[in-house]
Design an enzyme around this catalytic site. Sequence first.
Site, PDB file in Angstrom:
ATOM      1  N   CYS A  35      17.996   1.101  25.142  1.00 44.90           N
ATOM      2  CA  CYS A  35      16.289   1.672  25.534  1.00 44.90           C
ATOM      3  C   CYS A  35      16.061   2.028  27.473  1.00 44.90           C
ATOM      4  O   CYS A  35      15.467   2.123  27.456  1.00 44.90           O
ATOM      5  CB  CYS A  35      15.685  -0.125  25.913  1.00 44.90           C
ATOM      6  SG  CYS A  35      16.695  -1.322  26.493  1.00 44.90           S
TER       7      CYS A  35
ATOM      8  N   HIS B 180      -7.106 -14.607 -10.067  1.00 46.67           N
ATOM      9  CA  HIS B 180      -8.798 -13.746 -10.547  1.00 46.67           C
ATOM     10  C   HIS B 180      -9.078 -12.966  -9.342  1.00 46.67           C
ATOM     11  O   HIS B 180      -9.412 -12.226  -9.042  1.00 46.67           O
ATOM     12  CB  HIS B 180      -9.893 -14.546 -11.345  1.00 46.67           C
ATOM     13  CG  HIS B 180     -10.471 -13.604 -11.661  1.00 46.67           C
ATOM     14  ND1 HIS B 180     -12.312 -13.557 -10.807  1.00 46.67           N
ATOM     15  CD2 HIS B 180     -10.749 -12.856 -12.720  1.00 46.67           C
ATOM     16  CE1 HIS B 180     -12.715 -12.693 -11.598  1.00 46.67           C
ATOM     17  NE2 HIS B 180     -12.042 -12.458 -13.350  1.00 46.67           N
TER      18      HIS B 180
END
Length: 791
Positions: A730, A412
Amino acid sequence: MEKEKAFLLWFDQLERKDVAIAGGKSSSLGELTSHVDVPVPYGFATTACAYRYFFEKTGLYEKIKALIAGLDVDNSAQLREVCAKVRQAIMDEEMPQDLQDLIAQAYKELGEKVGQADPFVAVRSSATAEDLPDASFAGQQDTYLNVKGAATIVAKVKECYASCFTDRAVYYREKQGFDHLDVALSAAVQMMVFSKAAGVMFTVNVATGDDKNILIEGAWGLGEYVVQGTVTPDNYTVNKATCEIVEKNVNAQDIKLIRKADGDCEEVVVPLDEQNEQKLTDEQIKQLAECAKKIEAHYGCYMDMEWGVDERDNKVYILQARPETVWSRRNKENGAPKEEKKVTTDRKVIVKGLPASPGNVAGRVHVILDPSHIDEFKEGEILVTEMTAPDWVPAMKKAKAIVTDSGGMTCHASIVSRELGIPCIVGTKSRGEAATTTIPDGIDVTIDATHGVVYEGIIEEPKAEQPAQQVVAAAEYFPPTGTKIYMNLGDPELAEKYATLPCDGIGLMREEFIWTTYIHEHPLYLIKIGQPEKVVDQLAEGIRQVCQAMAPRPVTMRFSDFKSSEYRDLKGGDEFEPNEPSALLGWRGASRYYDPKYIEAFKLECMAVRKVREEFGLKNLNVMIPFCRNVEECEKVTKIMADCGLSRGKDFKVWLMAEIPSNIILADQFNKFVDGYSIGSNDLTMLVLGCDRDNDTVSHIYDERNLAVRRAIRHLIEVAHKDGKTVSICGQAPSVYPEFCEFLIKSGIDSMSVNPDTVKFTKKLAAQIEQRIMMDALTGKGRQEVEDLNW
C-alpha cells in the site's frame, strides 16, 4: 385410453409436457419419476379432464361465471366475498360417483404398490397454468398433508378443486391474463413423507441471480412452515460444481409442524436441545445438492424444489420441482437490481433481517397483523407483518416494500417480492427484533433491502449537479489484470467520487482521517465523559460511506495508527498520552490495543466495524492491524477482536500491515493469526535501512528499491503463499517506479493499493507487465534477473 381423455394417471404415465393434462406439479412429478434418477414419493393424479367433467356434470361453470361477473380483484373486500361464494358453490356439489369410485380404486392400488394398506398421502393441487416460467401460480392452491382413507382422499380432491378459487389464485390469474374458467386443476395424490426435516432449494441464488451455488433452506418438521414463512429456516449454500458446502447459517426454531399418528398435522414446540441444532447433516445437504444438479441438468433451466427427510429411514426425497420463475426469464447480465447508494450523516437502525429482494426505498409504515385488515392498506405504503401468505398478494402488490418477522430467502414473501420487483426484508426476528413489535405503525422509514436494514426516517441521497455534457467521448479501456489494483483512501466523502475508478476495491482505508475530520476528541476522553457511542457512531458512519460506495468490492480498513503526539492533538488527549522522545517507534498500532490503558478505546473501534458489517449489512468490510511488533501482540489483538465479535471467517478477513522486519522474518508464525499482509513500504524501508526518510541528512539513503527491501518483500510473498495467505502493498512505490512494479508482479504479489490519482496508470502498467511476462515465457527470451533476490 388416451391421456387427454383419462380421468386419472399414475406418475410414471406423466411427463412434463403434460401440463395441460395434469397441471405443472403433477406433470413435473411424473417427469421426475420417469426420467430423473432422484427419489420421488410415488402416486397418481386426477386430470384436468376429470376437473372439467365434475364442473360440467354439476353445472358449476354457469354458476361461477355469474358469480365472478364484474369482479374487481383490486377491491379486496369484493374479491374475498366473491371467492368465498365460488368455493362454497363447489363444495356444495357432490362429485360424480364414477369419478369417486375411480379415485378410491387408485388409492387402494397405490397401497398395494407400496405394500401399505390405507397409506398416508399428501393431496397437492396442480393448476394447468401453474409452474410455467412466465406464470408463477405455485402455492396459490391448497395442499392437504397426512390424510388417509378413500373417502377422505375424495373429499380432499374436491377441496383442491375449490382452492382453485381462493382470493390469491383468482388475483394471480387476473393479473397474469388467464381466464378463470379456462384454467383446470389436477390433484396429485402422493405417498406421504414423514418429514423430520423439510424445506426448499434453488439452483440459483434467488436474491442475486448468481447460479454458481445451490441454495437450500430447511427446518424441523413438515415443509409447509418454510414455504409459509412461519419459521426462519436454516440456509445452506453449496457449490454447484463441487457439491462442497460453502456456507451454513443455522437459525433457532421454537415450533414445528408435524404429522399426527392418526392423521392430519399439528404444531408442536421444538425440544430445547434441538432448537439451535443444524437441521440437516452435511451428508444430507450434499445429497440434496446432487439431486438438484440432476434435476437442473434434465430440465435445462434454474429449478425450485421442495424436499423432505423421512424420520423412518433418514432418506432424502424430492417432493416436487418446478422451473424457477424470476431469474429463468431475466437477463442475468442486465437484469439484476442495481444497488442504490445513500449518503447521510445520521442513520438509526430499527431492525435487521435477511435481504430477500434487493432495493432501496423510503416511505410510511403500515403494520398489519391480520388479513382482515388488508383493505386498510394503501398504495405506496411499506407493509410490515409477521409473515405473508398467498392471501396477502393484493396488499403486497400495492406495497413499496415488505418487511416480515419470520421467513427465509425462499418463503412466500421473498419469492413474490422478487417476482413483483418489490424490496423485501424477511426474518427480522431471527436477527434480533421482530419488525411488528419494533417498528411503530405510521412512521417513516428507509428500507435498504440490499443489505437487510431498516432505518428510522427518510434518508435522502444528495445529488451533486452534473455539468451538461457537450462532447460524447469514447469510454476509456482498462485491460483486466491478474494482479488486483486497489486504492488508498482517507476521506470518506471522496468515496463516491472515486468509486468509478477501475480499482478492485480499497486496499487501505485510513481510520485516522475520520478521527481528525469528524470526531476531533480523544476516545478515552469520550469514554470518561460518558459519550463512547460518539466514537462508534461516527467511525461507523465514515466507514459506511466508503463500503457502500465501493460495494460489492472489498474495503480494508486499517485500525487507528496515530502516534502519541498525534493523539495528544485530539481534544482531551493531554490527560491520556505520554510524551515520547521518538513517537514513531513508540506507543502506536497494535501495542495500544491490548494495553490496559487503551483497550476500552480499541473495543470501540471493533464495535464500529461490527456495526457497519452487521447493522448496515456491509460485509465487504475487512480490517488491518498496523505496526504489530511480534507474534504475541498479534495473538492478543486478534483475541480481543474475537471477543468483540470480529472473528476471522470466509467473509471477514484480518490483514497485517507488514512494515516491521519482524513481520517478514516471522511471517511463518504470523500466518497463524491473519489472512494476508499489506506491505507498508514506507515504514518497512525506514526500518530495514535504519533511515528516517524525513531527515534531510540521511534521506538520500532511503529507497524502496534497495536490494535489502526487495529481498524482504520477496521472502514475505513466498512464506505467505506457502500457507495460502495473500500479499498486497500500500505504499506509493509501485506507481512511482515502473521497475519496482515489475519486480512485485514477477515476485507474485496478489495486489497493489495506490493513491486515487495513479489507479488508472497503475492498472495499465500492471497489464503491460503481465503481458510482457507472458510473452517472455512464450519466447523464452525475456530479460534475466541480474540480482539474487533470495535470502
